[in-house]
Motif scaffolding. Structure first.
Motif, PDB file in Angstrom:
ATOM      1  N   ALA A   1       0.861  -1.188   0.000  1.00  0.00           N
ATOM      2  CA  ALA A   1       0.000   0.000   0.000  1.00  0.00           C
ATOM      3  C   ALA A   1       0.891   1.229   0.000  1.00  0.00           C
ATOM      4  O   ALA A   1       1.867   1.296   0.746  1.00  0.00           O
ATOM      5  CB  ALA A   1      -0.917  -0.005   1.222  1.00  0.00           C
ATOM      6  N   VAL A   2       0.572   2.185  -0.861  1.00  0.00           N
ATOM      7  CA  VAL A   2       1.359   3.424  -0.947  1.00  0.00           C
ATOM      8  C   VAL A   2       0.427   4.591  -0.639  1.00  0.00           C
ATOM      9  O   VAL A   2      -0.700   4.651  -1.140  1.00  0.00           O
ATOM     10  CB  VAL A   2       2.043   3.579  -2.326  1.00  0.00           C
ATOM     11  N   GLU A   3       0.912   5.509   0.186  1.00  0.00           N
ATOM     12  CA  GLU A   3       0.040   6.528   0.775  1.00  0.00           C
ATOM     13  C   GLU A   3       0.150   7.886   0.072  1.00  0.00           C
ATOM     14  O   GLU A   3       1.247   8.431  -0.080  1.00  0.00           O
ATOM     15  CB  GLU A   3       0.410   6.703   2.265  1.00  0.00           C
ATOM     16  N   ASN A   4      -1.001   8.416  -0.329  1.00  0.00           N
ATOM     17  CA  ASN A   4      -1.040   9.798  -0.809  1.00  0.00           C
ATOM     18  C   ASN A   4      -1.075  10.725   0.393  1.00  0.00           C
ATOM     19  O   ASN A   4      -1.814  10.487   1.350  1.00  0.00           O
ATOM     20  CB  ASN A   4      -2.289  10.044  -1.659  1.00  0.00           C
ATOM     21  N   THR A   5      -0.251  11.777   0.340  1.00  0.00           N
ATOM     22  CA  THR A   5      -0.224  12.754   1.425  1.00  0.00           C
ATOM     23  C   THR A   5      -0.415  14.143   0.828  1.00  0.00           C
ATOM     24  O   THR A   5      -0.681  14.286  -0.374  1.00  0.00           O
ATOM     25  CB  THR A   5       1.127  12.702   2.162  1.00  0.00           C
ATOM     26  N   ALA A   6      -0.239  15.165   1.663  1.00  0.00           N
ATOM     27  CA  ALA A   6      -0.425  16.542   1.192  1.00  0.00           C
ATOM     28  C   ALA A   6       0.536  16.870   0.057  1.00  0.00           C
ATOM     29  O   ALA A   6       0.234  17.699  -0.800  1.00  0.00           O
ATOM     30  CB  ALA A   6      -0.230  17.507   2.352  1.00  0.00           C
ATOM     31  N   ASP A   7       1.699  16.221   0.019  1.00  0.00           N
ATOM     32  CA  ASP A   7       2.685  16.584  -1.021  1.00  0.00           C
ATOM     33  C   ASP A   7       3.112  15.412  -1.899  1.00  0.00           C
ATOM     34  O   ASP A   7       4.065  15.528  -2.665  1.00  0.00           O
ATOM     35  CB  ASP A   7       3.918  17.236  -0.365  1.00  0.00           C
ATOM     36  N   THR A   8       2.433  14.275  -1.792  1.00  0.00           N
ATOM     37  CA  THR A   8       2.813  13.096  -2.594  1.00  0.00           C
ATOM     38  C   THR A   8       1.576  12.442  -3.189  1.00  0.00           C
ATOM     39  O   THR A   8       0.568  12.253  -2.499  1.00  0.00           O
ATOM     40  CB  THR A   8       3.545  12.056  -1.715  1.00  0.00           C
ATOM     41  N   HIS A   9       1.661  12.101  -4.477  1.00  0.00           N
ATOM     42  CA  HIS A   9       0.582  11.365  -5.136  1.00  0.00           C
ATOM     43  C   HIS A   9       1.184  10.107  -5.761  1.00  0.00           C
ATOM     44  O   HIS A   9       2.289  10.146  -6.308  1.00  0.00           O
ATOM     45  CB  HIS A   9      -0.088  12.219  -6.217  1.00  0.00           C
ATOM     46  N   ASN A  10       0.469   8.997  -5.682  1.00  0.00           N
ATOM     47  CA  ASN A  10       0.959   7.720  -6.212  1.00  0.00           C
ATOM     48  C   ASN A  10       0.084   7.236  -7.358  1.00  0.00           C
ATOM     49  O   ASN A  10      -1.128   7.431  -7.349  1.00  0.00           O
ATOM     50  CB  ASN A  10       0.953   6.657  -5.103  1.00  0.00           C
ATOM     51  N   LEU A  11       0.712   6.579  -8.330  1.00  0.00           N
ATOM     52  CA  LEU A  11       0.009   6.058  -9.503  1.00  0.00           C
ATOM     53  C   LEU A  11       0.531   4.645  -9.784  1.00  0.00           C
ATOM     54  O   LEU A  11       1.733   4.410  -9.768  1.00  0.00           O
ATOM     55  CB  LEU A  11       0.274   6.965 -10.711  1.00  0.00           C
TER      56      LEU A  11
ATOM     57  N   ALA B   1       8.194  16.765 -14.906  1.00  0.00           N
ATOM     58  CA  ALA B   1       8.582  17.045 -13.519  1.00  0.00           C
ATOM     59  C   ALA B   1       9.736  16.097 -13.165  1.00  0.00           C
ATOM     60  O   ALA B   1       9.497  14.968 -12.732  1.00  0.00           O
ATOM     61  CB  ALA B   1       7.396  16.839 -12.580  1.00  0.00           C
ATOM     62  N   PRO B   2      10.979  16.542 -13.379  1.00  0.00           N
ATOM     63  CA  PRO B   2      12.132  15.636 -13.230  1.00  0.00           C
ATOM     64  C   PRO B   2      12.263  15.025 -11.838  1.00  0.00           C
ATOM     65  O   PRO B   2      12.845  13.956 -11.690  1.00  0.00           O
ATOM     66  CB  PRO B   2      13.334  16.555 -13.533  1.00  0.00           C
ATOM     67  N   GLN B   3      11.698  15.702 -10.828  1.00  0.00           N
ATOM     68  CA  GLN B   3      11.831  15.196  -9.457  1.00  0.00           C
ATOM     69  C   GLN B   3      10.836  14.078  -9.149  1.00  0.00           C
ATOM     70  O   GLN B   3      10.933  13.433  -8.108  1.00  0.00           O
ATOM     71  CB  GLN B   3      11.674  16.347  -8.451  1.00  0.00           C
ATOM     72  N   ASP B   4       9.853  13.854 -10.012  1.00  0.00           N
ATOM     73  CA  ASP B   4       8.943  12.730  -9.819  1.00  0.00           C
ATOM     74  C   ASP B   4       9.741  11.429  -9.884  1.00  0.00           C
ATOM     75  O   ASP B   4      10.856  11.404 -10.422  1.00  0.00           O
ATOM     76  CB  ASP B   4       7.854  12.718 -10.905  1.00  0.00           C
ATOM     77  N   THR B   5       9.164  10.369  -9.353  1.00  0.00           N
ATOM     78  CA  THR B   5       9.932   9.119  -9.282  1.00  0.00           C
ATOM     79  C   THR B   5       9.174   7.963  -9.914  1.00  0.00           C
ATOM     80  O   THR B   5       7.956   8.008 -10.076  1.00  0.00           O
ATOM     81  CB  THR B   5      10.243   8.734  -7.820  1.00  0.00           C
ATOM     82  N   LEU B   6       9.919   6.942 -10.244  1.00  0.00           N
ATOM     83  CA  LEU B   6       9.357   5.688 -10.720  1.00  0.00           C
ATOM     84  C   LEU B   6       9.974   4.546  -9.922  1.00  0.00           C
ATOM     85  O   LEU B   6      11.200   4.441  -9.834  1.00  0.00           O
ATOM     86  CB  LEU B   6       9.620   5.476 -12.208  1.00  0.00           C
TER      87      LEU B   6
ATOM     88  N   GLU C   1       4.685   9.794 -19.536  1.00  0.00           N
ATOM     89  CA  GLU C   1       4.148  11.138 -19.289  1.00  0.00           C
ATOM     90  C   GLU C   1       2.972  11.049 -18.315  1.00  0.00           C
ATOM     91  O   GLU C   1       1.824  11.350 -18.660  1.00  0.00           O
ATOM     92  CB  GLU C   1       3.730  11.813 -20.597  1.00  0.00           C
ATOM     93  N   PRO C   2       3.273  10.607 -17.073  1.00  0.00           N
ATOM     94  CA  PRO C   2       2.188  10.328 -16.116  1.00  0.00           C
ATOM     95  C   PRO C   2       1.344  11.546 -15.763  1.00  0.00           C
ATOM     96  O   PRO C   2       0.136  11.416 -15.561  1.00  0.00           O
ATOM     97  CB  PRO C   2       2.929   9.803 -14.881  1.00  0.00           C
TER      98      PRO C   2
ATOM     99  N   THR D   1       4.968  15.761  -5.391  1.00  0.00           N
ATOM    100  CA  THR D   1       5.810  14.703  -5.947  1.00  0.00           C
ATOM    101  C   THR D   1       4.924  13.558  -6.414  1.00  0.00           C
ATOM    102  O   THR D   1       4.102  13.047  -5.647  1.00  0.00           O
ATOM    103  CB  THR D   1       6.803  14.183  -4.887  1.00  0.00           C
ATOM    104  N   LEU D   2       5.084  13.169  -7.669  1.00  0.00           N
ATOM    105  CA  LEU D   2       4.340  12.027  -8.198  1.00  0.00           C
ATOM    106  C   LEU D   2       5.245  10.799  -8.155  1.00  0.00           C
ATOM    107  O   LEU D   2       6.374  10.836  -8.658  1.00  0.00           O
ATOM    108  CB  LEU D   2       3.894  12.306  -9.635  1.00  0.00           C
ATOM    109  N   ARG D   3       4.749   9.745  -7.542  1.00  0.00           N
ATOM    110  CA  ARG D   3       5.492   8.489  -7.520  1.00  0.00           C
ATOM    111  C   ARG D   3       4.718   7.448  -8.337  1.00  0.00           C
ATOM    112  O   ARG D   3       3.610   7.057  -7.973  1.00  0.00           O
ATOM    113  CB  ARG D   3       5.686   7.992  -6.089  1.00  0.00           C
ATOM    114  N   VAL D   4       5.314   7.035  -9.447  1.00  0.00           N
ATOM    115  CA  VAL D   4       4.699   6.011 -10.298  1.00  0.00           C
ATOM    116  C   VAL D   4       5.267   4.664  -9.870  1.00  0.00           C
ATOM    117  O   VAL D   4       6.477   4.540  -9.637  1.00  0.00           O
ATOM    118  CB  VAL D   4       5.006   6.272 -11.782  1.00  0.00           C
ATOM    119  N   HIS D   5       4.407   3.662  -9.753  1.00  0.00           N
ATOM    120  CA  HIS D   5       4.849   2.330  -9.336  1.00  0.00           C
ATOM    121  C   HIS D   5       4.564   1.348 -10.467  1.00  0.00           C
ATOM    122  O   HIS D   5       3.402   1.143 -10.823  1.00  0.00           O
ATOM    123  CB  HIS D   5       4.127   1.908  -8.057  1.00  0.00           C
ATOM    124  N   ASP D   6       5.606   0.790 -11.042  1.00  0.00           N
ATOM    125  CA  ASP D   6       5.460  -0.183 -12.118  1.00  0.00           C
ATOM    126  C   ASP D   6       5.506  -1.582 -11.503  1.00  0.00           C
ATOM    127  O   ASP D   6       6.524  -2.002 -10.953  1.00  0.00           O
ATOM    128  CB  ASP D   6       6.594   0.018 -13.142  1.00  0.00           C
TER     129      ASP D   6
END
Lengths: 213, 92
Positions: free
Chosen positions: A105-115, B73-78, A148-149, A165-170
């Motif tokens: 489980a990955v948590e969205n917060t005030a400054d982080t979004h997960n995809l 957004a280069p600071q985004d992560t994968l 291009e998320p 900050t967007l964190r993409v999870h493959d």
């Protein structure tokens, strides 16, 4: 008028496009599946009722399962800690039969979004979310979600601020992922059941946000 | 030796055929171990129903600006799951 399409002969009289019938020959693997299933039934290894029960079990799984997990995490901080630490155990603790699935489980917060995406195939936490939507398995989503998320998210109606900050999870291997969306404002007085109704399928994939109360 | 979270790693650039779970777009890229997931049977054998040794599986985090130089957004992560035999430990 949506149904006023008389000049288009590829539309049915009801105004909707025709869908191509699937009346081609069976593929090799479709034939193999039918042959093995019928043999297993003939030899008494399986009954048609067992096969139907398994299909029903797969169809019964829905995003409501995941929504219950999310709502519990919103209202029970200790559970949330356990969920983020070991998603599989937390889901089992709530009584969901997730089999051997390894859940993160990955948590969205005030400054982080997960995809969540699976670029190689269609890995999806089916035990908690049911069958994946068709678009999740398309080449377009699978490639663009990592390439291009933010553009993909805008098309889903989620316009992330530049300082999020967007964190993409493959999901490339053995893990399956669920997004723990941020709890919407104005929900302080809601019950866990009411909160679960705000949790959409897409909010647990990361392509959407929970509904507003 | 199991790598600790925070360790800088590079993904190997090899291109074997078969049931490979390391996406092409990450080969040759540098990232950081996000967490250790533990031992899993190697899908490169498992998929063919031949004996599969266990391999340590890691979650590795990459910066979008490193994978795609024109990232919005280069600071985004994968984050992706990478088996130990795809990690080049000598070339961070």
């Amino acid at each position: 008028m949506p149904h006023d399409h008389h000049d288009h002969d590829h539309l049915s009289p009801s105004g909707h496009p025709y869908r191509k019938d699937n009346d081609g020959a069976l593929t090799y693997w479709q034939t193999m599946e039918i042959a093995i299933r019928e043999l297993m039934v003939e030899k008494g290894e399986l009954t048609p009722a067992q096969i139907q029960a398994q299909i029903d079990a797969m169809d019964d799984r829905s995003p409501a399962n995941g929504a219950a997990v999310v709502a519990r995490a919103w209202t029970d901080p200790d559970f949330k800690t356990r969920l983020l630490d070991n998603g599989s155990d937390a889901a089992r603790e709530m009584g969901f039969d997730i089999g051997p699935m390894h859940l993160v489980a990955v948590e969205n917060t005030a400054d982080t979004h997960n995809l969540i995406v699976c670029t190689l195939c269609s890995c999806y936490p089916r035990n908690l979310l049911g069958l994946p939507p068709d678009w999740y398995k398309t080449r377009e989503y699978r490639s663009r979600a990592v390439r291009e998320p933010r553009a993909v998210l805008r098309e889903f109606g989620v316009d992330l601020p530049a300082n999020t900050t967007l964190r993409v999870h493959d999901s490339t291997a053995d893990m399956r992922y669920i997004v723990l969306p941020a709890r919407p404002d104005g929900t302080e007085d809601m019950t866990t059941e009411q909160l679960a109704d705000l949790v959409t399928r897409d909010s647990m994939i990361g392509t959407g946000l929970p509904k507003a109360p | 030796m199991t790598l600790s979270p925070g360790t800088k790693v590079r993904i190997k650039t090899m291109s074997p055929l078969g049931h490979i779970r390391t996406p092409h777009y990450l080969r040759g890229k540098t990232g950081v171990v996000e967490r250790v997931l533990g031992p899993f049977k190697n899908p490169e054998q498992l998929a063919y129903m031949v004996p599969a040794p266990t391999r340590t599986l890691y979650r590795v985090r990459f910066e979008m600006g490193h994978i795609w130089p024109d990232a919005e957004a280069p600071q985004d992560t994968l984050d992706a799951e990478i088996y130990e035999h795809w990690i080049d430990q000598d070339a961070p």
